[in-house]
Design an enzyme around this catalytic site. Structure first.
Site, PDB file in Angstrom:
ATOM      1  CB  VAL A  14      -1.021   0.210   1.328  1.00 60.78           C
ATOM      2  CG1 VAL A  14      -2.066  -0.949   0.892  1.00 60.78           C
ATOM      3  CG2 VAL A  14      -0.117  -0.083   2.551  1.00 60.78           C
ATOM      4  CB  SER A  15       1.396   4.199  -2.086  1.00 57.55           C
ATOM      5  OG  SER A  15       0.081   4.251  -2.629  1.00 57.55           O
ATOM      6  CB  THR A  16       0.750   8.170   1.395  1.00 55.45           C
ATOM      7  OG1 THR A  16       2.198   7.688   1.674  1.00 55.45           O
ATOM      8  CG2 THR A  16       0.235   8.899   2.294  1.00 55.45           C
TER       9      THR A  16
END
Length: 323
Positions: A14-16
């Site tokens: 997951v990214s931000t």
């Protein structure tokens, strides 16, 4: 490989911006992938979790750990293809590593499985698209650099040349090295060969830019580079630059020939010559006074120049060609 013997590595990321989306959390991805392994009878070798990492590069700790342990698993399983990569070039490089090591790649949502014939077909298309993207990026970079060279006269971002260093994108003179450059031009102008210049500099323990010994090629590169006269060479053209000159234009042209810094277009080749520029002068025989002839010129379809001479006394016409 049989499905019941397949050891799979589960990769979740997951990214931000993804963390706020429902269904994209690391736990949600792991739950769905684990369920698929249970249905297919696959063995989970390990779960690799990258949190807050972008998919546009490979600088991810769990991603690197996963490939360092590539012998522990037979296939890589992800929820979606963009969980592993958002860059087609990096994806193609990853697939090359997997193929080289005999590993498979499976994406749950896209139904992509490189262990099947259809999966390998799709993989080939993805790799060709990545190659196309890479070549197009190269073309755009070349066009941009050519435009920059013509309009701004700024350096093209090469490594620090001897006598200069980059400071905020500009070339700044290093005076200690600039003195050596002036010595090289002076020695060459006095009649010393490039080999003799290189030997003298090495004997004095003067280091090159990389700290090595001088050689003929190193000296030649300095003598032939218009950078030291305040110019830049790009794609066969020489244009004024924005950097300070180390030697005068007269000194540079004395070492390289008059007019070296005046060239604005590539030199003509045998395959192309402008139609108003004859390839050869009138043959010498046509200039002899004893002939008492007049000469006219025309261009043939093959690109040759045809000189036609007509005797003033009415003698038959004589033709001569010059390529």
């Amino acid at each position: 490989m049989q499905s019941e013997q397949l050891r799979v590595a589960l990769y979740v990321r997951v990214s931000t911006e993804d963390q706020a989306r429902e269904g994209y959390s690391l736990d949600a991805q792991t739950k769905r992938l684990t369920a698929m392994c249970k249905v297919r009878g696959w063995t989970i070798a390990d779960v690799y979790r990258d949190e807050g990492c972008s998919g546009r590069n490979t600088d991810r700790p769990e991603y690197r750990r996963m490939f360092s342990e590539i012998d522990r698993w037979d296939a890589l399983l992800v929820l979606k293809m963009d969980r592993i990569h958002r860059n087609s070039v990096n994806f193609a490089r990853m697939m090359e590593v997997l193929n080289k090591n005999g590993k498979g790649f499976i994406s749950l949502n896209e139904k992509f499985d490189s262990t099947t014939a259809m999966g390998r077909f799709v993989m080939d298309i993805v790799q060709r698209m990545a190659q196309l993207e890479s070549e197009q990026i190269g073309e755009r970079v070349k066009i941009g650099m050519a435009k920059k060279a013509k309009s701004t006269g700024e350096p093209m971002g090469s490594p620090d040349p001897y006598g200069y260093e980059y400071c905020s994108g500009k070339l700044v003179v290093i005076e200690s090295e600039a003195e050596v450059v002036r010595r090289i031009f002076d020695m060459y102008g006095s009649g010393m060969s490039m080999e003799a210049i290189a030997c003298e500099l090495s004997a004095e323990h003067i280091p090159t830019k990389k700290g090595g010994a001088w050689c003929r090629q190193t000296v030649r590169c300095i003598l032939r580079n218009p950078l030291y006269a305040g110019y830049l060479r790009w794609d066969g053209m020489v244009r004024p630059g924005t950097q300070a000159a180390i030697v005068s234009e007269e000194a540079f042209e004395s070492a390289n020939g008059r007019g070296t810094l005046c060239r604005r277009r590539p030199r003509y080749t045998a395959a192309y010559r402008p139609r108003n520029r004859p390839s050869k002068a009138i043959p010498s025989m046509l200039r002899r006074r004893s002939w008492r002839t007049t000469a006219s010129r025309r261009i043939t379809r093959s690109g040759q120049f045809m000189w036609t001479t007509v005797s003033r006394g009415g003698a038959p016409t004589v033709q001569h060609t010059a390529g």
